[in-house]
Design a protein around this motif. Structure first.
Motif, PDB file in Angstrom:
ATOM      1  N   LYS A 123       0.846  -1.190   0.000  1.00 17.11           N
ATOM      2  CA  LYS A 123       0.000   0.000   0.000  1.00 17.11           C
ATOM      3  C   LYS A 123       0.883   1.242   0.000  1.00 17.11           C
ATOM      4  O   LYS A 123       1.811   1.359   0.800  1.00 17.11           O
ATOM      5  N   ARG A 145       0.873   5.403   0.128  1.00 17.40           N
ATOM      6  CA  ARG A 145       0.106   6.607   0.439  1.00 17.40           C
ATOM      7  C   ARG A 145       0.702   7.785  -0.328  1.00 17.40           C
ATOM      8  O   ARG A 145       1.890   8.070  -0.222  1.00 17.40           O
ATOM      9  N   VAL A 170      -4.672   6.592  -1.082  1.00 22.36           N
ATOM     10  CA  VAL A 170      -3.885   5.383  -0.824  1.00 22.36           C
ATOM     11  C   VAL A 170      -4.111   4.434  -1.993  1.00 22.36           C
ATOM     12  O   VAL A 170      -5.257   4.161  -2.371  1.00 22.36           O
ATOM     13  N   ARG A 191      -3.342   0.624  -3.700  1.00 24.86           N
ATOM     14  CA  ARG A 191      -2.996  -0.753  -3.375  1.00 24.86           C
ATOM     15  C   ARG A 191      -2.376  -1.411  -4.604  1.00 24.86           C
ATOM     16  O   ARG A 191      -2.992  -1.453  -5.669  1.00 24.86           O
ATOM     17  N   HIS A 242       5.430  10.885  -0.488  1.00 28.88           N
ATOM     18  CA  HIS A 242       4.792   9.595  -0.700  1.00 28.88           C
ATOM     19  C   HIS A 242       5.440   8.567   0.229  1.00 28.88           C
ATOM     20  O   HIS A 242       6.657   8.606   0.460  1.00 28.88           O
ATOM     21  N   ARG A 243       4.640   7.651   0.755  1.00 36.82           N
ATOM     22  CA  ARG A 243       5.170   6.669   1.698  1.00 36.82           C
ATOM     23  C   ARG A 243       4.622   5.292   1.391  1.00 36.82           C
ATOM     24  O   ARG A 243       3.463   5.149   0.998  1.00 36.82           O
ATOM     25  N   ILE A 244       5.467   4.282   1.589  1.00 40.42           N
ATOM     26  CA  ILE A 244       5.001   2.890   1.545  1.00 40.42           C
ATOM     27  C   ILE A 244       4.519   2.560   2.941  1.00 40.42           C
ATOM     28  O   ILE A 244       5.314   2.324   3.854  1.00 40.42           O
ATOM     29  N   ILE A 245       3.199   2.564   3.131  1.00 40.12           N
ATOM     30  CA  ILE A 245       2.667   2.361   4.478  1.00 40.12           C
ATOM     31  C   ILE A 245       2.515   0.876   4.815  1.00 40.12           C
ATOM     32  O   ILE A 245       2.493   0.513   5.996  1.00 40.12           O
ATOM     33  N   THR A 246       2.413   0.022   3.797  1.00 39.65           N
ATOM     34  CA  THR A 246       2.335  -1.432   4.034  1.00 39.65           C
ATOM     35  C   THR A 246       3.156  -2.138   2.970  1.00 39.65           C
ATOM     36  O   THR A 246       2.712  -2.256   1.826  1.00 39.65           O
TER      37      THR A 246
END
Length: 729
Positions: free
Chosen positions: A45, A47, A217, A219, A463-467
């Protein structure tokens, strides 16, 4: 209720077929699942930076994308699916070489679980996407075969020359230390994939969607036959997206800074020129502050106009007073002027004196005449005062007129100042507008220059890789439970469809409802499947009683039982009805018309005694052909007169004397069998009845409600077949 559930009976009867089909489909699905390649799925995921909140919205980091608009989620999804980003992501993962362990039925991708590592050194394009078979022996000798069956040999650790390409094949020492049980000597398949094939494989397994349209977000899901491969690519794609974002942002910021520096220098020169033009215009026209100067002059003119208005009102009032006084000068004492515009103290005192003299004159006139000296003196005083007052009003009017003219002149002179004001204001507005435009542009460009320099210096992304994607332990497809369940259900539906088709093609009478829906002839008896003699006796005794109550059965009556085939219950029902009548001590004649021949020279009719009350008569169908229809019917009537009941087992429909026998009968029972009689024959009975005007035609349904088990019928069929074989043997 039973009639409404008749459609279920064929399926209840065929339940063994349904169960068997379900079991077979289940077994086929289980067998299929043993060989199908499982697919694993992993999801990451990502963000996206939200420019409306958080750190990106602060003054320092606001709009780090320089002139970028708010990000569109769908646009970012298309970017993630693009050729450019997938190509960058493929540079981070070892997807170029695919290694499979070859089995007799299927092949299994090894990826990082491969005991051998194949590294292409110089690999020509014509050998890409070509599958090679690799065989490794126990002594670690290897043999490579291509699709043209060309053979290339070598040893583990060697650089193998395949046509004009080189590849190093070596052991995966790290993996073998962890998993020393892995088998090295085996059959393998490997392919060096081109970039286009890698991208097509990625596109076939990747799925990128937004979690929600209002939530930034995304996926990223990827399916692969190897769980490690499925987990690796989503993370690589997310990282490539962030790196591409930073790279593009830095490049845009660098170009922007250069552009802004050039524009700022150009605007600065125009700003200086605009300032000099404003200064020169002020000096030439002696302008300090147009607005303040104009406001002062307007205020002065306003005050003068107020004074002018007041003078004008006083002047108009005094003119009216003067006109009024002049018109009534001869009778001044009779006037009543309004002195609101003439209110000085002297005038007030004169008016008082005039009024006093008027009163004094009235008092004198009480004692003296008009010509008396005292009265004349008083009149003279009044005349002097009125003349003085009229002259005073005239002088006052002249004085006010002079002041009014002076004020009008002063106002006119003051207003001349505003003739040049619009032009000065227009020019100043033009000059100030140009100056403000250049100044705003200068300030804006300097602000954007600072922001662009910050963006250039800050190589970060919001931007971030949250999962991150993790290795899946269970495959997502095939879903074994669902596939087995669906297979069993499909088997059930297939068997039910087969039963339905067979049932429709078979087209039997089946039940009482199907008879009633296809025929207008009433059903006189619905004979169930009777298991023993007691049931038979009770049922047919009850049937005789019902027929007598309904008026169907009378003494000395001929009852004819006919059908399309004797196997459809004609003989059974006729004989049982004869037995029931015999049990009631009736004299019964059971007459059967047979197709078999009798001895030559014998009469067409023969009798045999069954018991003291029942006589069985046998008529030869072949001999009956020599008898006329009239003689045959008279014969039947004569025989019927000798017995209480005459029951005839008639020949089948289509035989020569079938209809003649029915015409001579008082009651005609057409026998149908639920398991044997075709449904299409039901309507034929109606047609025969109407065409030949047959008397008292009713239907009898044999084996009504009988729905035998398929297993029982199969057993009976096998037993019948065995008996036939024994007889032949």
């Amino acid at each position: 209720m039973n009639d409404s559930l008749n459609f279920v009976k064929p399926y209840l009867r065929g339940w063994p077929i349904i169960i068997g089909a379900m079991v077979l489909a289940f077994l086929i699905a289980s067998r299929y699942l043993q060989y199908v390649t499982p697919m694993y799925e992993s999801t990451a995921k990502l963000r996206l930076a939200d420019l409306t909140e958080g750190v990106p919205n602060s003054n320092l980091f606001k709009d780090l994308d320089v002139f970028a608009s708010t990000q569109k989620i769908n646009g970012e999804i298309e970017l993630l699916k693009s050729y450019a980003l997938i190509s960058k992501a493929l540079e981070k993962v070892p997807f170029e070489v695919q290694v499979f362990r070859s089995g007799s039925i299927r092949k299994t991708e090894l990826f990082q679980d491969s005991p051998v590592i194949i590294t292409p050194l110089q690999w020509n394009e014509n050998l890409k996407d070509v599958t090679f078979r690799l065989s490794i022996s126990e002594n670690q000798d290897l043999t490579i075969r291509d699709e043209k069956n060309n053979v290339y040999s070598g040893h583990i650790g060697d650089t193998v020359l395949i046509e004009n390409s080189l590849a190093v094949i070596q052991l995966n020492e790290t993996l073998l230390k962890e998993k020393n049980y892995l088998k090295i000597a085996d059959e393998y398949l490997f392919t060096v994939n081109s970039l286009s094939k890698q991208i097509s494989q990625i596109n076939a397994g990747i799925d990128i969607i937004a979690v929600d349209k209002d939530i930034p977000v995304i996926r990223i899901s990827f399916k692969s036959s190897h769980p490690g491969k499925a987990a690796m690519f989503p993370n690589a794609l997310a990282e490539a997206y962030i790196e591409d974002y930073i790279e593009n942002k830095y490049g845009a910021a660098n170009v922007t800074v250069q552009f802004l520096n050039e524009r700022i220098a150009e605007i600065s020169e125009k700003l200086v020129e605009s300032e000099e033009m404003i200064l020169n215009y002020r000096d030439v026209n002696s302008i300090t502050n147009i607005k303040q100067e104009t406001e002062t002059d307007l205020r002065q003119i306003s005050q003068l106009k107020i004074q002018q208005t007041n003078l004008k009102m006083s002047l108009e009032a005094i003119k009216d007073l003067e006109k009024y006084v002049q018109s009534g000068k001869e009778n001044f004492l009779e006037l009543a002027p309004n002195f609101e515009a003439f209110t000085d103290l002297l005038s007030t005192e004169i008016i008082k004196n005039i009024k006093q003299l008027q009163a004094e004159k009235k008092d004198l006139l009480l004692q003296y005449t008009e010509k008396d000296e005292k009265v004349i003196v008083v009149d003279a005083k009044i005349q002097d005062l009125t003349s003085y007052l009229a002259e005073s009003i005239t002088n006052t009017r002249k004085n006010l007129q002079t002041k009014y003219d002076k004020l009008s002149f002063d106002i006119s002179e003051s207003e001349k100042v505003f003739i040049e004001v619009p032009e000065k204001e227009r020019m100043m507005t033009i000059l100030n507008r140009e100056f403000e435009i250049f100044q705003q542009s200068y300030n804006f460009l300097n602000q954007k220059k600072i922001e662009a320099e910050i963006a250039k210096a800050a190589k970060i992304a919001f931007h971030r890789i949250i999962t991150p994607a993790s290795i899946s332990k269970e495959p997502v497809s095939p879903n074994r439970i669902i596939i087995k369940a669906v297979s069993a259900i499909l088997g059930m539906f297939g068997a039910m469809s087969l039963i339905f088709v067979v049932h429709m093609l078979k087209g039997r009478v089946n039940d009482q409802a199907s008879v009633e829906s296809n025929s207008m002839i009433p059903i006189a008896a619905a004979v169930p499947k009777l298991k023993n003699d007691n049931e038979k006796e009770d049922f047919f005794l009850k049937t005789i009683a019902q027929w007598e109550v309904k008026g169907l059965l009378n003494n000395n009556q001929i009852s004819c039982f006919t059908g399309f085939d004797h196997k459809h219950g004609v003989s059974f029902i006729a004989k049982e009805m004869a037995n029931a009548a015999w049990r009631q001590s009736r004299k019964v004649l059971l007459l059967e018309i047979r197709n078999q021949d009798i001895e030559p020279g014998s009469d067409f009719y023969q009798e045999e005694i069954i018991n003291k009350n029942t006589i069985k008569g046998i008529v030869s169908a072949s001999q009956l052909k020599t008898v006329t229809t009239k003689d045959w019917q008279e014969f039947l009537q004569k025989k019927a007169s000798e017995y209480d009941q005459t029951i005839i087992i008639n020949t089948d429909f289509g035989q020569p004397y079938t209809l003649a026998t029915m015409a001579a009968s008082g009651l005609n029972i057409v026998c149908l069998d639920t398991r044997l009689t075709p449904a299409k024959l039901i309507t034929e009975v109606d047609l025969i009845k109407e065409e030949y005007k047959l008397p008292q035609v009713f239907l009898a349904l044999n084996r009504a409600g009988y729905n035998p088990s398929l297993i029982r019928e199969s057993i009976q069929f096998i037993q019948k077949g065995l008996k036939t074989l024994k007889r032949k043997g």
